[in-house]
Write a protein that holds these residues in place. Structure first.
Motif, mmCIF file in Angstrom:
data_model
loop_
_atom_site.group_PDB
_atom_site.id
_atom_site.type_symbol
_atom_site.label_atom_id
_atom_site.label_comp_id
_atom_site.label_asym_id
_atom_site.label_seq_id
_atom_site.Cartn_x
_atom_site.Cartn_y
_atom_site.Cartn_z
ATOM 1 N N ARG A 99 42.913 44.848 42.752
ATOM 2 C CA ARG A 99 43.770 44.345 41.669
ATOM 3 C C ARG A 99 43.080 43.223 40.905
ATOM 4 O O ARG A 99 43.173 43.155 39.673
ATOM 5 N N ARG A 100 42.355 42.356 41.617
ATOM 6 C CA ARG A 100 41.634 41.266 40.955
ATOM 7 C C ARG A 100 40.553 41.825 40.029
ATOM 8 O O ARG A 100 40.419 41.392 38.881
ATOM 9 N N GLU A 101 39.795 42.798 40.505
ATOM 10 C CA GLU A 101 38.747 43.402 39.679
ATOM 11 C C GLU A 101 39.356 44.123 38.472
ATOM 12 O O GLU A 101 38.816 44.069 37.368
ATOM 13 N N SER A 102 40.487 44.759 38.663
ATOM 14 C CA SER A 102 41.167 45.431 37.550
ATOM 15 C C SER A 102 41.605 44.431 36.495
ATOM 16 O O SER A 102 41.455 44.693 35.288
ATOM 17 N N ARG A 103 42.142 43.286 36.907
ATOM 18 C CA ARG A 103 42.524 42.252 35.936
ATOM 19 C C ARG A 103 41.300 41.730 35.186
ATOM 20 O O ARG A 103 41.353 41.522 33.974
ATOM 21 N N GLN A 104 40.186 41.515 35.900
ATOM 22 C CA GLN A 104 38.974 41.021 35.253
ATOM 23 C C GLN A 104 38.449 42.041 34.238
ATOM 24 O O GLN A 104 38.072 41.671 33.120
ATOM 25 N N ARG A 105 38.447 43.299 34.614
ATOM 26 C CA ARG A 105 37.953 44.333 33.687
ATOM 27 C C ARG A 105 38.882 44.468 32.485
ATOM 28 O O ARG A 105 38.425 44.695 31.373
ATOM 29 N N ALA A 106 40.179 44.338 32.694
ATOM 30 C CA ALA A 106 41.119 44.414 31.572
ATOM 31 C C ALA A 106 40.884 43.262 30.604
ATOM 32 O O ALA A 106 40.930 43.451 29.381
ATOM 33 N N VAL A 145 37.722 44.061 28.667
ATOM 34 C CA VAL A 145 37.983 45.077 27.647
ATOM 35 C C VAL A 145 38.694 44.445 26.455
ATOM 36 O O VAL A 145 38.347 44.716 25.297
ATOM 37 N N ALA A 146 39.675 43.592 26.707
ATOM 38 C CA ALA A 146 40.394 42.933 25.610
ATOM 39 C C ALA A 146 39.449 42.048 24.805
ATOM 40 O O ALA A 146 39.504 42.030 23.572
ATOM 41 N N GLN A 147 38.559 41.329 25.493
ATOM 42 C CA GLN A 147 37.604 40.473 24.802
ATOM 43 C C GLN A 147 36.650 41.315 23.948
ATOM 44 O O GLN A 147 36.369 40.975 22.789
ATOM 45 N N LEU A 148 36.164 42.428 24.488
ATOM 46 C CA LEU A 148 35.262 43.287 23.727
ATOM 47 C C LEU A 148 35.967 43.926 22.534
ATOM 48 O O LEU A 148 35.366 44.069 21.459
#
Length: 146
Positions: free
Chosen positions: A77-84, A87-90
């Protein structure tokens, strides 16, 4: 699929009712072994029907399993939040780049690309820069030339 689910629930209910009817005798449930509870003050024992002890043990096991899995998957879940958030930043960066680099780079191209407006007071809509049909004399002949 609904029928199969309904049949499963009905069979489970019949099984649980059968277990409850077969195990109605009262049992004593002690929280601590061999009078250890008297040192803590209190009786620390309950008289419950056996089927209730069985159902509570199953429910407690299910809750422990859910908590165990939730803790085990915390890193996912932590990695999913970081990737999300990445993605939002990109996506914000791409949007910013599109806004900054979407216009023409040259002033002459900006003038050419700008749609022409009709003179004031004529009421005519602006004329498009390019027409959908090709200009005369720019199409290839349909028959080969010999």
């Amino acid at each position: 699929m609904r029928f199969i689910r309904l049949m499963f629930v009905v069979l489970l209910a019949i099984l649980l009712i059968a277990v409850a009817l077969a195990n109605r005798d009262m049992v004593t449930l002690n929280a601590f072994p061999a009078n250890f509870g008297q040192y803590l003050g209190g009786t620390w024992s309950l008289n419950l029907p056996l089927f209730l002890v069985i159902f509570l043990a199953i429910a407690f096991g299910v809750v422990i399993g859910f908590v165990w899995e939730w803790l085990r998957e915390a890193h996912i879940r932590r990695e999913s939040r970081q990737r999300a958030s990445q993605v939002a930043q990109l996506e914000r960066e791409v949007s910013h780049l599109r806004d900054n680099h979407a216009g023409p780079r040259d002033d002459v191209l900006a003038i050419v690309d700008r749609p022409r407006s009709a003179p004031q007071g004529t009421g005519n809509p602006p004329r498009p820069i390019a027409s959908p049909s090709p200009a005369p004399g720019t199409t290839l002949p349909s028959q080969p030339v010999r």
